[in-house]
Design an enzyme around this catalytic site. Structure first.
Site, short mmCIF file in Angstrom:
data_model
loop_
_atom_site.label_atom_id
_atom_site.label_comp_id
_atom_site.label_asym_id
_atom_site.label_seq_id
_atom_site.Cartn_x
_atom_site.Cartn_y
_atom_site.Cartn_z
N ALA A 144 13.67 -20.26 11.30
CA ALA A 144 12.38 -19.92 11.90
C ALA A 144 12.37 -18.47 12.38
O ALA A 144 13.36 -17.96 12.88
CB ALA A 144 12.09 -20.85 13.07
N HIS B 231 0.85 -1.18 0.00
CA HIS B 231 0.00 0.00 0.00
C HIS B 231 0.89 1.24 0.00
O HIS B 231 2.03 1.19 0.45
CB HIS B 231 -0.90 0.01 1.24
CG HIS B 231 -1.76 -1.21 1.35
ND1 HIS B 231 -2.97 -1.33 0.72
CD2 HIS B 231 -1.55 -2.40 1.98
CE1 HIS B 231 -3.49 -2.53 0.98
NE2 HIS B 231 -2.63 -3.20 1.74
#
Length: 196
Positions: A156, A111
């Site tokens: 991770a 955006h």
């Protein structure tokens, strides 16, 4: 030019009634998928194949979330653990034998930064590519425009903001390459040596 053509071309676009209808149809399919018997592996595979643009027997553990589904292509041997989210405003291309840990998120949507521009409700999508043989650790986030090179491992909790070269181990926030994967890693499982 339609809003979907603008979206597909990587241009700023607004969600039209037609695009909203496509998202609603995907949400209905996802609701059915996410409430299926979790032991019905063949049924789950068939259901997700009806959501994705292209796939070859993907294995996805519910719940799974995406915007359109039709902008996602995965190769053979694809596995996604619990809680995977893919915002497929832009194209998402995932190669063969790719593994996603729990709660991996792949984002293609963006955006405008300035609030006045953001208030126009324009958005854009930038493609993401994960090449063959990659393993993405749990709770990792892959941002718009990223390519993760063949056979790389993402640790991770990483936030992948830039391209990762092939045969690399990368981790962190922002994610950075730690080292290359070499033949010396054949018998290594995390930090323990295994006899193969």
């Amino acid at each position: 030019m339609t809003q979907d053509e603008r979206r597909a071309g990587g241009m700023a676009y607004r969600v039209s009634p037609e695009l909203m209808d496509e998202m609603h149809k995907c949400r209905l399919k996802l609701r059915a998928f996410n409430t299926m018997d979790p032991t019905d592996e063949e049924g789950l595979t068939q259901a997700i194949a009806g959501i994705f643009g292209k796939s070859d027997h993907p294995v996805i553990v519910p719940p799974f979330y995406c915007d359109y589904g039709s902008h996602i292509e995965v190769g053979k041997g694809f596995y996604a653990n619990y809680g995977c989210t893919i915002t497929d405003v832009g194209k998402v291309t995932i190669g063969e034998n790719v593994l996603l840990g729990p709660h991996v998120s792949i984002f293609t949507a963006g955006h405008p930064v300035h609030p006045a521009s953001r208030a126009t409700l324009y958005e854009y999508g930038i493609p993401v590519t994960i090449e063959d043989g990659c393993w993405i650790g749990g709770c990792s986030v892959i941002l718009p425009g990223v390519t993760i090179g063949k056979c790389s491992v993402i640790g991770a909790g990483s936030v992948v903001t830039k391209n990762i070269p092939p045969m690399s181990i990368a981790a962190g926030n922002p994610c950075r390459v730690i080292r290359k994967i070499t033949d010396a890693d054949v018998g290594v499982y995390f930090n323990l040596k295994l006899v193969l």
